[in-house]
Design a protein around this motif. Structure first.
Motif, PDB file in Angstrom:
ATOM      1  N   ASP A 194       1.483  12.219 -18.504  1.00  0.00           N
ATOM      2  CA  ASP A 194       0.941  11.260 -17.767  1.00  0.00           C
ATOM      3  C   ASP A 194      -0.159  10.397 -18.307  1.00  0.00           C
ATOM      4  OD1 ASP A 194       1.646  10.472 -14.306  1.00  0.00           O
ATOM      5  OD2 ASP A 194      -0.687  10.582 -14.632  1.00  0.00           O
ATOM      6  N   GLY A 195      -0.729  10.468 -18.659  1.00  0.00           N
ATOM      7  CA  GLY A 195      -1.972   9.462 -19.238  1.00  0.00           C
ATOM      8  C   GLY A 195      -1.578   8.718 -20.325  1.00  0.00           C
ATOM      9  N   ALA A 196      -0.493   8.820 -21.385  1.00  0.00           N
ATOM     10  CA  ALA A 196       0.287   8.602 -21.665  1.00  0.00           C
ATOM     11  C   ALA A 196       1.068   7.899 -21.052  1.00  0.00           C
ATOM     12  CB  ALA A 196       1.013   9.074 -23.081  1.00  0.00           C
ATOM     13  N   TRP A 197       0.937   7.502 -20.259  1.00  0.00           N
ATOM     14  CA  TRP A 197       2.178   6.619 -19.345  1.00  0.00           C
ATOM     15  C   TRP A 197       1.482   5.553 -18.844  1.00  0.00           C
ATOM     16  CZ3 TRP A 197       1.894   4.844 -14.329  1.00  0.00           C
ATOM     17  CH2 TRP A 197       3.660   3.855 -13.668  1.00  0.00           C
ATOM     18  N   ALA A 225       9.588  11.317 -11.409  1.00  0.00           N
ATOM     19  CA  ALA A 225       8.212  10.865 -10.433  1.00  0.00           C
ATOM     20  C   ALA A 225       8.053   8.949 -11.088  1.00  0.00           C
ATOM     21  CB  ALA A 225       7.862  10.921  -9.741  1.00  0.00           C
ATOM     22  N   ARG A 226       7.488   9.689 -12.511  1.00  0.00           N
ATOM     23  CA  ARG A 226       7.102   8.062 -13.490  1.00  0.00           C
ATOM     24  C   ARG A 226       7.675   7.157 -13.665  1.00  0.00           C
ATOM     25  NH1 ARG A 226       4.328  12.694 -15.591  1.00  0.00           N
ATOM     26  NH2 ARG A 226       5.689  13.406 -16.969  1.00  0.00           N
ATOM     27  N   ARG A 227       9.325   7.630 -13.920  1.00  0.00           N
ATOM     28  CA  ARG A 227      10.062   6.088 -14.148  1.00  0.00           C
ATOM     29  C   ARG A 227      10.600   5.896 -12.837  1.00  0.00           C
ATOM     30  NH1 ARG A 227      15.519   5.267 -16.510  1.00  0.00           N
ATOM     31  NH2 ARG A 227      14.282   6.497 -18.469  1.00  0.00           N
ATOM     32  N   VAL A 228      10.137   6.252 -11.727  1.00  0.00           N
ATOM     33  CA  VAL A 228      10.415   4.936 -10.492  1.00  0.00           C
ATOM     34  C   VAL A 228       9.220   4.704 -10.179  1.00  0.00           C
ATOM     35  CG1 VAL A 228      10.495   5.385  -8.045  1.00  0.00           C
ATOM     36  CG2 VAL A 228      11.861   7.158  -9.335  1.00  0.00           C
ATOM     37  N   ALA A 229       8.297   5.093 -10.368  1.00  0.00           N
ATOM     38  CA  ALA A 229       7.180   4.266 -10.558  1.00  0.00           C
ATOM     39  C   ALA A 229       7.608   2.816 -11.643  1.00  0.00           C
ATOM     40  CB  ALA A 229       5.676   5.459 -11.019  1.00  0.00           C
ATOM     41  N   TRP A 230       7.844   3.294 -12.340  1.00  0.00           N
ATOM     42  CA  TRP A 230       8.005   2.336 -13.724  1.00  0.00           C
ATOM     43  C   TRP A 230       9.064   1.564 -12.337  1.00  0.00           C
ATOM     44  CZ3 TRP A 230       5.816  -0.011 -17.324  1.00  0.00           C
ATOM     45  CH2 TRP A 230       7.112  -0.683 -18.780  1.00  0.00           C
ATOM     46  N   ARG A 231       9.711   0.918 -12.602  1.00  0.00           N
ATOM     47  CA  ARG A 231      11.107   0.644 -11.831  1.00  0.00           C
ATOM     48  C   ARG A 231      10.411  -0.039 -10.491  1.00  0.00           C
ATOM     49  NH1 ARG A 231      13.934  -1.620 -14.417  1.00  0.00           N
ATOM     50  NH2 ARG A 231      14.510   0.309 -15.535  1.00  0.00           N
ATOM     51  N   ALA A 232       8.942   0.718  -9.700  1.00  0.00           N
ATOM     52  CA  ALA A 232       8.063  -0.067  -8.941  1.00  0.00           C
ATOM     53  C   ALA A 232       7.598  -1.070  -9.389  1.00  0.00           C
ATOM     54  CB  ALA A 232       7.772   0.798  -7.787  1.00  0.00           C
ATOM     55  N   LEU A 233       6.663  -1.267 -10.657  1.00  0.00           N
ATOM     56  CA  LEU A 233       5.841  -1.639 -11.179  1.00  0.00           C
ATOM     57  C   LEU A 233       6.681  -3.570 -11.420  1.00  0.00           C
ATOM     58  CD1 LEU A 233       3.409   0.263 -13.574  1.00  0.00           C
ATOM     59  CD2 LEU A 233       2.638  -0.415 -11.183  1.00  0.00           C
ATOM     60  N   THR A 283       0.986  -1.488   0.196  1.00  0.00           N
ATOM     61  CA  THR A 283       0.160  -0.207   0.019  1.00  0.00           C
ATOM     62  C   THR A 283       0.690   1.285   0.072  1.00  0.00           C
ATOM     63  OG1 THR A 283      -1.963  -1.255   1.198  1.00  0.00           O
ATOM     64  CG2 THR A 283      -1.175   1.640   1.817  1.00  0.00           C
ATOM     65  N   ALA A 284       1.931   1.112   0.533  1.00  0.00           N
ATOM     66  CA  ALA A 284       2.764   2.711   1.034  1.00  0.00           C
ATOM     67  C   ALA A 284       3.134   2.544  -0.050  1.00  0.00           C
ATOM     68  CB  ALA A 284       3.875   2.279   2.035  1.00  0.00           C
ATOM     69  N   ILE A 285       3.869   1.444  -1.139  1.00  0.00           N
ATOM     70  CA  ILE A 285       4.552   1.380  -2.510  1.00  0.00           C
ATOM     71  C   ILE A 285       3.425   1.836  -3.518  1.00  0.00           C
ATOM     72  CG2 ILE A 285       5.134   0.280  -4.163  1.00  0.00           C
ATOM     73  CD1 ILE A 285       6.337  -1.260  -1.882  1.00  0.00           C
ATOM     74  N   ASP A 286       2.643   1.354  -3.251  1.00  0.00           N
ATOM     75  CA  ASP A 286       1.262   2.369  -4.461  1.00  0.00           C
ATOM     76  C   ASP A 286       0.959   3.058  -3.782  1.00  0.00           C
ATOM     77  OD1 ASP A 286      -0.621   2.355  -6.228  1.00  0.00           O
ATOM     78  OD2 ASP A 286      -2.160   0.489  -5.226  1.00  0.00           O
ATOM     79  N   THR A 287       0.650   4.045  -3.017  1.00  0.00           N
ATOM     80  CA  THR A 287      -0.042   4.986  -2.856  1.00  0.00           C
ATOM     81  C   THR A 287       0.888   6.593  -3.250  1.00  0.00           C
ATOM     82  OG1 THR A 287       0.629   5.028   0.014  1.00  0.00           O
ATOM     83  CG2 THR A 287      -1.664   3.881  -1.217  1.00  0.00           C
ATOM     84  N   ARG A 288       2.388   6.002  -2.227  1.00  0.00           N
ATOM     85  CA  ARG A 288       3.779   6.781  -2.814  1.00  0.00           C
ATOM     86  C   ARG A 288       4.644   6.654  -3.741  1.00  0.00           C
ATOM     87  NH1 ARG A 288       6.148   8.206   2.968  1.00  0.00           N
ATOM     88  NH2 ARG A 288       7.092   9.961   1.755  1.00  0.00           N
ATOM     89  N   VAL A 289       3.965   6.016  -4.533  1.00  0.00           N
ATOM     90  CA  VAL A 289       5.357   5.647  -5.498  1.00  0.00           C
ATOM     91  C   VAL A 289       4.514   5.836  -6.906  1.00  0.00           C
ATOM     92  CG1 VAL A 289       7.675   4.883  -6.405  1.00  0.00           C
ATOM     93  CG2 VAL A 289       7.268   4.835  -4.009  1.00  0.00           C
ATOM     94  N   ILE A 290       3.468   5.029  -7.396  1.00  0.00           N
ATOM     95  CA  ILE A 290       2.821   4.409  -8.121  1.00  0.00           C
ATOM     96  C   ILE A 290       1.970   5.709  -8.446  1.00  0.00           C
ATOM     97  CG2 ILE A 290       1.527   2.947 -10.003  1.00  0.00           C
ATOM     98  CD1 ILE A 290       3.390   0.605  -8.592  1.00  0.00           C
ATOM     99  N   ALA A 291       0.931   5.788  -7.429  1.00  0.00           N
ATOM    100  CA  ALA A 291      -0.682   6.744  -7.913  1.00  0.00           C
ATOM    101  C   ALA A 291       0.102   8.099  -7.585  1.00  0.00           C
ATOM    102  CB  ALA A 291      -1.254   6.672  -6.933  1.00  0.00           C
TER     103      ALA A 291
END
Length: 812
Positions: free
Chosen positions: A766-769, A717-725, A702-710
């Motif tokens: 962001d929408g494309a990402w 931030a999108r690059r980091v979210a991609w690496r998290a996924l 939940t912490a990764i999802d809400t604070r990194v991916i969402a």
């Protein structure tokens, strides 16, 4: 050179004549090298006729070393290394006559049986020995057998071909390109020293050797052989104690009483005897002296000597007067001579580990020679780090922020650390949690913020600590005559435990996914979260100051790329330490009957704070490279390919164009790798199963999802979210991940995919990402293929710790 003079020079290993009657012929072996015939004659006294003779007549300690090295941190063939690598290859060598030859036999003393002769023989004959060579008998000579030792000396004793073939193919020993160096023969009452030139050829050399060798198709080395008299009786082995600092030697005693363990561990140590065994304080019969290799240049040479001498205080505190000292190796001494404990200085093309060990009697654990190898580039890498932190303006001034002085302080600590291994001690990674209680930790520099600037004035402790004092006392401090030494040592271990001295070693400290933050490497202070906060504060200030002042006048600006990496990743080890709180255990080593604490999870709030702290390191605020640095980090270089540079920098966006998203991606990989480690996820699931109030896998996700991916405010931030996924998807498929954790990861990724599909309607990047990420997560075959490519497509993490090879137990 005439044959008489050669025979006199090579009068060798310890004969039965006492050492006090030293003369050229008073050697264990009388030897003669005959270069024209390609033979080396050893006159061996007391060679039993039967190949299975159980006596120690005709037995010696045998060890080899590398006089010359390869210069590679990955292929461990270092100048001065025992056996060519970290561990060495000390053997119990026994000569036995078999027909018209003498067998050079390596016995297997790890397997033994106390008891009568028949029991002893039964254990010995149950396990294999090794015939190293069959030696032709030349003649009898006054009760000794003269044999040709050449077949033994001609072998690839250090396994050099196998090491070279990790890089290339088909390397093999070429006997026609090797020879005994007759001028190297040295004869002493207790040892014979001898060099052999060996060449290894290949028609398919690898890239590493090609970059190092004069001719990679023919790589030559000088290999050193030592034949050593068995130590005199009287050494008392010390039983290993898991609460103690000592490196142990494992043996199996099949004569142990029923109900007692067959496996026995003995601590390795020097024979250190007081002249007055009953006195609390006494001079010693023979002090332990370590010699510093003069190949180390000044001021590094003196720094190493000063650091090794840190141990003198601990021996004094244990009651041994003038028992330990360090000196510079005399000009006429041979560093490979077993009479000298040595701190070797090895040059390599790129930086790598230093390590300490020695020649140890495999029967008893007695250290015969301490041997350390210090990598020469370590001090220079430290200077690079400190220049990144405080700039180069104070280089060589002797000030608090002089990078050179800080690096020399590190060399003192490193010299003490590696000699600590060589006198018998293992790592204690808990030392940093108790105000630097031990040089046997891997220490972070104590960097602080003072008056708004980085301060290095207390970077390293100027000596050993309380754990080092205990270590020497436990391992070397024998009781008065008549007192059981093992019981005496156990009482000391209990007292240290009750005093609160912390101890965590490699098995519980080295890997970043282990459960004990007390045993973290390269950290400082008792609180990992406070340590992380301090390092991030230092990093912020250093990044604000980083620029042209971080290189020397006239130095290539391209070197900023190299100095930027350790600064950008300054917090990498604090991330490891804080991560170990999550699903971590507070525990200590113990034995039945002591009062050690039962292992217990860290408090829930501390674990939640660690999750929050690590998530903070993934924010775009932390991972956005300052815009003013991008042009500076893109300055090109015209220099030739240099591994010392190329292995230390981030991947670029073509030629010299710096890619700040790669820097963000690499830092994110370090944190996400810690958070999503399969072992950590298993421990989170188990601790919440036993106590629902503890954080579990769902809390972490939940912490990764809400604070990194969402939360994706920008491209970083999108690059980091991609690496998290991708990290979550990889963890789900990792065979080491438990089915419980995989199920939760699978469900969470499905939820995220559905949400991102809805967010794809947003306008802009962001929408494309979001659309792209949702499509990838929803296509199992595409995601699987992407994960299989990830080791090649994810930006490489530049090395942090000294690079090259597996560090083993004795290195730093």
């Amino acid at each position: 050179m005439d044959r008489r003079r050669l025979a006199a020079m090579s009068a060798a290993l310890a004969s039965l004549i006492p050492a006090a009657a030293l003369a050229q012929d008073d050697a264990l072996f009388r030897t003669q090298a005959l270069p024209a015939a390609g033979t080396v004659h050893f006159a061996l006294p007391q060679v039993p006729d039967h190949g299975t003779d159980n006596s120690e007549a005709g037995c010696y300690i045998y060890s080899t070393a590398m006089r010359t090295g390869l210069g590679s941190p990955g292929l461990i063939l270092d100048r001065g290394a025992l056996g060519g690598g970290y561990g060495g290859n000390t053997e119990l060598l026994c000569f036995r006559r078999m027909g018209d030859k003498v067998a050079a036999i390596f016995r297997n003393p790890r397997f033994r049986a106390s008891g009568d002769a028949a029991t002893e023989r039964g254990a010995r004959e149950s396990f294999p020995f090794a015939i190293a060579a069959m030696l032709p008998i030349v003649r009898g000579d006054g009760g000794a057998l003269v044999v040709d030792m050449a077949p033994m000396l001609a072998r690839d004793v250090n396994g050099i071909a196998g090491v070279l073939n990790r890089d290339g193919r088909n390397y093999r020993l070429a006997p026609e390109l090797g020879a005994v160096d007759t001028a190297s023969l040295k004869a002493f009452p207790n040892n014979v020293e001898l060099d052999v030139a060996q060449t290894f050829t290949s028609d398919a050399p690898g890239t590493e050797v090609t970059g190092l060798a004069a001719d990679p198709r023919q790589v030559s080395f000088i290999v050193h052989h030592s034949f050593i008299r068995l130590p005199e009786p009287g050494f008392v082995p010390r039983a290993y104690d898991p609460r103690s600092p000592a490196n142990g030697m494992l043996a199996y005693d099949y004569g142990a009483p029923l109900g007692q363990p067959v496996a026995r561990q003995m601590a390795v140590r020097f024979r250190l005897e007081k002249t007055d065994p009953a006195a609390d304080r006494s001079p010693v019969v023979k002090p332990i002296v370590f010699y510093i290799d003069p190949a180390a240049p000044e001021p590094v040479r003196t720094a190493l000597m000063d650091g090794v001498n840190y141990w003198a205080k601990s021996f004094e505190a244990a009651g041994f007067v003038d028992a330990f000292r360090a000196e510079i190796l005399p000009a006429d001494a041979d560093p490979l001579d077993v009479r000298y404990n040595i701190v070797n200085f090895a040059n390599r093309l790129t930086r790598g580990w230093s390590y300490g060990g020695g020649i140890v009697d495999p029967r008893t654990g007695e250290i015969i020679k301490g041997n350390v190898v210090i990598g020469s580039l370590r001090v220079r890498q430290d200077i690079t780090i400190f220049e990144a932190l405080v700039g180069t303006a104070e280089n060589g001034t002797g000030s608090r922020n002089d990078p050179v002085q800080a690096a020399l302080a590190r060399m003192r600590q490193l010299g003490a650390h590696e000699v600590g291994h060589a006198i018998g001690f293992m790592h204690n990674f808990a030392g940093s949690t108790q105000d630097r209680s031990s040089v046997m930790d891997y220490p972070s520099p104590r960097w602080r913020v003072a008056n708004g600037q980085v301060d290095l004035g207390d970077a390293y402790a100027p000596g050993g600590g309380v754990w080092d004092d205990f270590s020497v006392d436990w391992l070397y401090g024998d009781p008065a005559p008549g007192v059981n030494p093992d019981a005496h040592a156990a009482a000391k271990a209990l007292a240290a435990q009750e005093q609160g001295l912390a101890f965590i070693t490699d098995i519980d400290g080295r890997a970043p996914d282990l459960p004990s933050p007390v045993g973290s490497m390269w950290d400082d202070g008792p609180d990992p979260l406070a340590g992380l906060a301090n390092t991030l504060a230092v990093r912020d200030i250093a990044l604000a100051n980083f620029g042209e002042g971080s290189v020397l006048p006239g130095e290539a600006l391209a070197n900023l790329r190299r100095k930027f990496v350790p600064l950008w990743l300054l917090h990498r080890y604090d991330v490891d330490a804080a991560g170990k709180l999550i699903g971590g255990l507070d525990y200590q080593y113990g034995v039945r009957g002591d009062r050690h604490q039962d292992p217990a999870p860290f408090p829930a709030e501390q674990q939640r704070a660690a999750i929050a702290g690590l998530i903070d390191t993934l924010s775009s605020t932390r991972l956005t490279v300052p815009a003013r640095l991008v042009p500076l980090l893109s300055v090109p270089t015209t220099s030739l390919p240099d591994p010392q540079f190329n292995t230390e920098v981030f991947d670029n966006a073509g030629a010299a164009a710096f890619d700040p998203l790669v820097a963000a991606d690499v830092a994110a990989q370090i944190t996400l790798g810690s958070l999503l480690a399969p072992a950590r996820l298993r421990r989170l699931a188990e601790q919440q199963r036993r106590d629902p109030g503890m954080p579990g896998i769902a809390d972490l996700l939940t912490a990764i999802d809400t604070r990194v991916i969402a939360s994706r405010p920008d491209m970083v931030a999108r690059r980091v979210a991609w690496r998290a996924l991708l990290g979550m998807a990889a963890a789900e498929r990792d065979p080491a991940t438990s089915p419980e954790a995989a199920a939760l990861l699978h469900a969470r990724l499905g939820t995220i995919a559905r949400r991102l599909a809805g967010e794809g309607s947003r306008a802009g990047e962001d929408g494309a990402w979001a659309t792209y990420a949702a499509d990838v997560l929803g296509d199992e075959a595409r995601l699987t293929a992407l994960l299989q490519q990830q080791p090649a497509t994810a930006p490489a993490i530049p090395p942090g710790m000294p690079i090259g090879g597996d560090s083993g137990w004795f290195s730093e």
